[in-house]
Every structure is written in structure tokens, then in C-alpha cells.
Design a protein around this motif. Sequence first.
Motif, PDB file in Angstrom:
ATOM      1  N   GLY A  43       8.203  13.340  14.709  1.00 29.27           N
ATOM      2  CA  GLY A  43       8.050  13.819  13.344  1.00 29.27           C
ATOM      3  C   GLY A  43       6.770  13.365  12.671  1.00 29.27           C
ATOM      4  N   GLY A  44       5.917  12.642  13.408  1.00 31.38           N
ATOM      5  CA  GLY A  44       4.717  12.076  12.813  1.00 31.38           C
ATOM      6  C   GLY A  44       3.602  13.045  12.490  1.00 31.38           C
ATOM      7  N   PRO A  45       3.280  13.994  13.370  1.00 31.99           N
ATOM      8  CA  PRO A  45       2.108  14.847  13.130  1.00 31.99           C
ATOM      9  C   PRO A  45       2.070  15.573  11.791  1.00 31.99           C
ATOM     10  CG  PRO A  45       2.791  15.035  15.404  1.00 31.99           C
ATOM     11  CD  PRO A  45       3.830  14.194  14.726  1.00 31.99           C
ATOM     12  N   PRO A  46       3.157  16.194  11.312  1.00 37.21           N
ATOM     13  CA  PRO A  46       3.063  16.877  10.007  1.00 37.21           C
ATOM     14  C   PRO A  46       2.662  15.934   8.873  1.00 37.21           C
ATOM     15  CG  PRO A  46       5.045  17.578  11.154  1.00 37.21           C
ATOM     16  CD  PRO A  46       4.496  16.412  11.919  1.00 37.21           C
ATOM     17  N   MET A  47       3.203  14.704   8.876  1.00 37.41           N
ATOM     18  CA  MET A  47       2.888  13.760   7.813  1.00 37.41           C
ATOM     19  C   MET A  47       1.474  13.211   7.972  1.00 37.41           C
ATOM     20  SD  MET A  47       5.692  14.343   6.517  1.00 37.41           S
ATOM     21  CE  MET A  47       5.016  13.689   5.016  1.00 37.41           C
ATOM     22  N   MET A  89       3.693   6.164   5.624  1.00 40.14           N
ATOM     23  CA  MET A  89       4.384   6.805   6.735  1.00 40.14           C
ATOM     24  C   MET A  89       5.543   5.944   7.234  1.00 40.14           C
ATOM     25  SD  MET A  89       1.326   8.686   8.888  1.00 40.14           S
ATOM     26  CE  MET A  89       2.478   9.513   9.976  1.00 40.14           C
ATOM     27  N   SER A  90       5.370   4.637   7.232  1.00 40.41           N
ATOM     28  CA  SER A  90       6.459   3.756   7.657  1.00 40.41           C
ATOM     29  C   SER A  90       7.651   3.867   6.709  1.00 40.41           C
ATOM     30  CB  SER A  90       5.973   2.303   7.722  1.00 40.41           C
ATOM     31  OG  SER A  90       5.037   2.118   8.754  1.00 40.41           O
ATOM     32  N   ALA A  91       7.376   3.897   5.395  1.00 40.33           N
ATOM     33  CA  ALA A  91       8.460   4.033   4.420  1.00 40.33           C
ATOM     34  C   ALA A  91       9.179   5.367   4.591  1.00 40.33           C
ATOM     35  CB  ALA A  91       7.899   3.910   3.004  1.00 40.33           C
ATOM     36  N   PHE A  92       8.391   6.425   4.775  1.00 40.72           N
ATOM     37  CA  PHE A  92       8.987   7.750   4.968  1.00 40.72           C
ATOM     38  C   PHE A  92       9.814   7.798   6.244  1.00 40.72           C
ATOM     39  CE2 PHE A  92       8.499  11.821   7.211  1.00 40.72           C
ATOM     40  CZ  PHE A  92       9.233  12.635   6.364  1.00 40.72           C
ATOM     41  N   PHE A  93       9.264   7.263   7.341  1.00 40.73           N
ATOM     42  CA  PHE A  93       9.972   7.328   8.618  1.00 40.73           C
ATOM     43  C   PHE A  93      11.183   6.403   8.660  1.00 40.73           C
ATOM     44  CE2 PHE A  93       5.783   8.811  10.497  1.00 40.73           C
ATOM     45  CZ  PHE A  93       6.209  10.128  10.564  1.00 40.73           C
ATOM     46  N   LEU A  94      11.168   5.335   7.899  1.00 45.91           N
ATOM     47  CA  LEU A  94      12.338   4.464   7.853  1.00 45.91           C
ATOM     48  C   LEU A  94      13.531   5.215   7.282  1.00 45.91           C
ATOM     49  CD1 LEU A  94      13.878   1.838   8.035  1.00 45.91           C
ATOM     50  CD2 LEU A  94      12.814   1.113   5.880  1.00 45.91           C
ATOM     51  N   VAL A  95      13.342   5.808   6.109  1.00 44.26           N
ATOM     52  CA  VAL A  95      14.437   6.575   5.497  1.00 44.26           C
ATOM     53  C   VAL A  95      14.744   7.809   6.341  1.00 44.26           C
ATOM     54  CG1 VAL A  95      15.211   7.780   3.424  1.00 44.26           C
ATOM     55  CG2 VAL A  95      13.773   5.742   3.223  1.00 44.26           C
ATOM     56  N   GLY A  96      13.682   8.470   6.827  1.00 46.48           N
ATOM     57  CA  GLY A  96      13.874   9.663   7.634  1.00 46.48           C
ATOM     58  C   GLY A  96      14.627   9.390   8.922  1.00 46.48           C
ATOM     59  N   ALA A  97      14.325   8.267   9.583  1.00 45.97           N
ATOM     60  CA  ALA A  97      15.020   7.920  10.821  1.00 45.97           C
ATOM     61  C   ALA A  97      16.503   7.661  10.556  1.00 45.97           C
ATOM     62  CB  ALA A  97      14.377   6.688  11.454  1.00 45.97           C
ATOM     63  N   LEU A  98      16.805   7.020   9.434  1.00 50.53           N
ATOM     64  CA  LEU A  98      18.208   6.789   9.079  1.00 50.53           C
ATOM     65  C   LEU A  98      18.927   8.116   8.824  1.00 50.53           C
ATOM     66  CD1 LEU A  98      17.832   3.673   6.741  1.00 50.53           C
ATOM     67  CD2 LEU A  98      18.582   3.728   9.120  1.00 50.53           C
ATOM     68  N   MET A  99      18.228   9.058   8.175  1.00 57.40           N
ATOM     69  CA  MET A  99      18.801  10.397   7.973  1.00 57.40           C
ATOM     70  C   MET A  99      19.088  11.069   9.318  1.00 57.40           C
ATOM     71  SD  MET A  99      16.556  12.158   4.960  1.00 57.40           S
ATOM     72  CE  MET A  99      16.428  11.487   3.297  1.00 57.40           C
ATOM     73  N   ALA A 157       0.810  -1.221   0.000  1.00 60.90           N
ATOM     74  CA  ALA A 157       0.000   0.000   0.000  1.00 60.90           C
ATOM     75  C   ALA A 157       0.846   1.275   0.000  1.00 60.90           C
ATOM     76  CB  ALA A 157      -0.926   0.006   1.213  1.00 60.90           C
ATOM     77  N   VAL A 158       2.165   1.152  -0.043  1.00 61.55           N
ATOM     78  CA  VAL A 158       3.046   2.331   0.043  1.00 61.55           C
ATOM     79  C   VAL A 158       2.893   3.224  -1.195  1.00 61.55           C
ATOM     80  CG1 VAL A 158       5.445   3.117   0.130  1.00 61.55           C
ATOM     81  CG2 VAL A 158       4.715   1.151   1.503  1.00 61.55           C
ATOM     82  N   ASP A 159       2.724   4.520  -0.974  1.00 61.05           N
ATOM     83  CA  ASP A 159       2.678   5.519  -2.041  1.00 61.05           C
ATOM     84  C   ASP A 159       4.105   6.016  -2.280  1.00 61.05           C
ATOM     85  OD1 ASP A 159       2.314   7.646  -3.745  1.00 61.05           O
ATOM     86  OD2 ASP A 159       1.049   8.818  -2.396  1.00 61.05           O
TER      87      ASP A 159
END
Length: 234
Positions: free
Chosen positions: A139-143, A159-169, A62-64
Motif C-alpha cells: 500500500g506504500g506507492p500511492p502514499m 507514512m508510518s502513522a498512516f500505515f499503523l492505523v491502516g495496517a490495523l484496519m 514530524a507527523v502531518d
Amino acid sequence: MELLLVALVVAVASCLQGAIGFGLGLLAAPVIALIDPTLLPGSIVLLAAVLTVFGVLRDRAAVDLKGTGWALLGRIPGTVAGALLVAALAPRILALILAGTVLLAVLLSVCGWQPQPRPAAVAAAGAASGLLGTTTSIGGPPMALVWHGTSRARMRGTMSAFFLVGALMSLAALTAVGSIDRRTLEFAAILAPAMLLGFAASGWVNRRLNRQLVRRAGLVASAIGAGLVIIQAI
């Protein structure tokens, strides 16, 4: 007793994130800030990096990808700015910023403000998420605001895909400014079983409990935690 309390909150927060796509930092960070604010944001970012891997695997269909790309484009400058703030500000100031961020997120959620998920809005939300996620681990509320109108599976997966890469950043940036130390790593490792237990429970929550009820309970608990952080910091 303090460690057991934090573990319980992390388990509940991980369950919340597994159910609605965010919530680990929103619920757990204020409690950790009450005990030892120097463990933030690193410990929550480390836990989030692992938690989001499971989220992506579960909701990968379901990832966009396009939406994730726009959000990550904004996340990069936000992450850099957040790391610089972490290096420059005292833990007490960061705790107050964390509490203010939680209360603002709760207020926006209660008011029902819903921006349209256009590329510019998604990129701006990504920048805000990067800044807040790196400075406060929340960082969740804005997304959640820009993706709230999508299906449950798409919102969780994206959100999981975004936060995975974002957390690594964020981890790379925090490491670069010296904010990830041995204590932070050990604390996150101790809490990892509680995080995994919470995520496992989120599958049951998704099938049996009302999503809005879970979300509201998380918002109330987050607001209370933020209030306690403000009282302690003042």
C-alpha cells in the motif's frame, strides 16, 4: 534455505521502509509469493503493523496529522473492498495482482509522476493504498506519490502513522473474512526478528547512505521479484 532467504529479504525491506517510509511489502511480498502465496497478504500486514509503531515513535515530531486524517478517510472504503477481493479471489490471481501492482509502482516512480498533496488527492491515494495494501500488502506507492515532495522525516513519520492505523484496519478486515490463520501468525512471528534488525539498520542508512541510491536499489529488486512472480504464476 527458503526461510533464511525470506528473512534476509524482510530485513532489507524493513531497512528500506525505515529509510524512505515504505518498501516492506514492495520488496518482501514478491519473494513470499514465490514460496507460498497463501501467506499473503496477512504475514506482511502483521509485520508492517509492528514496524510502523517504531517508525511513528522515531519520527513522531514530524507527523502531518491533517494529511494522515485525509488519507485514513480514504483508506476505510479501500480496505473493505480489498478484504472482499481477498475472500473472493484465488491465491494465483492475487499473486498476479501483486506483481502487477509492484511493476506499476516502479513505472510511476521511474516516470516521476508527482500529484499535488491536496486533500482530495490524499484521500484518493488513501483509498488506493487501502485496496492494494489489503489485497497484496503493498500500500506504500500511492502514499509515496502524494507525499514525495515533503521532507524525509515528515514523509517517513506521516507514512508510518498512516500505515499503523491502516495496517490495523486491514488486519481487522482480513480477520473478518478468515484470511488470518495460525500459519500466518507463526510465519510473521518467525520473521519478526529480521524485521526489527532491518529497522535498526535503517538509522545507519539514513545517516550514511544516499536516499536516492537506496530507493533505486529497492525499485530494481522489486521489479525483478515481480517478474519472477509472474513467470511462476503463468
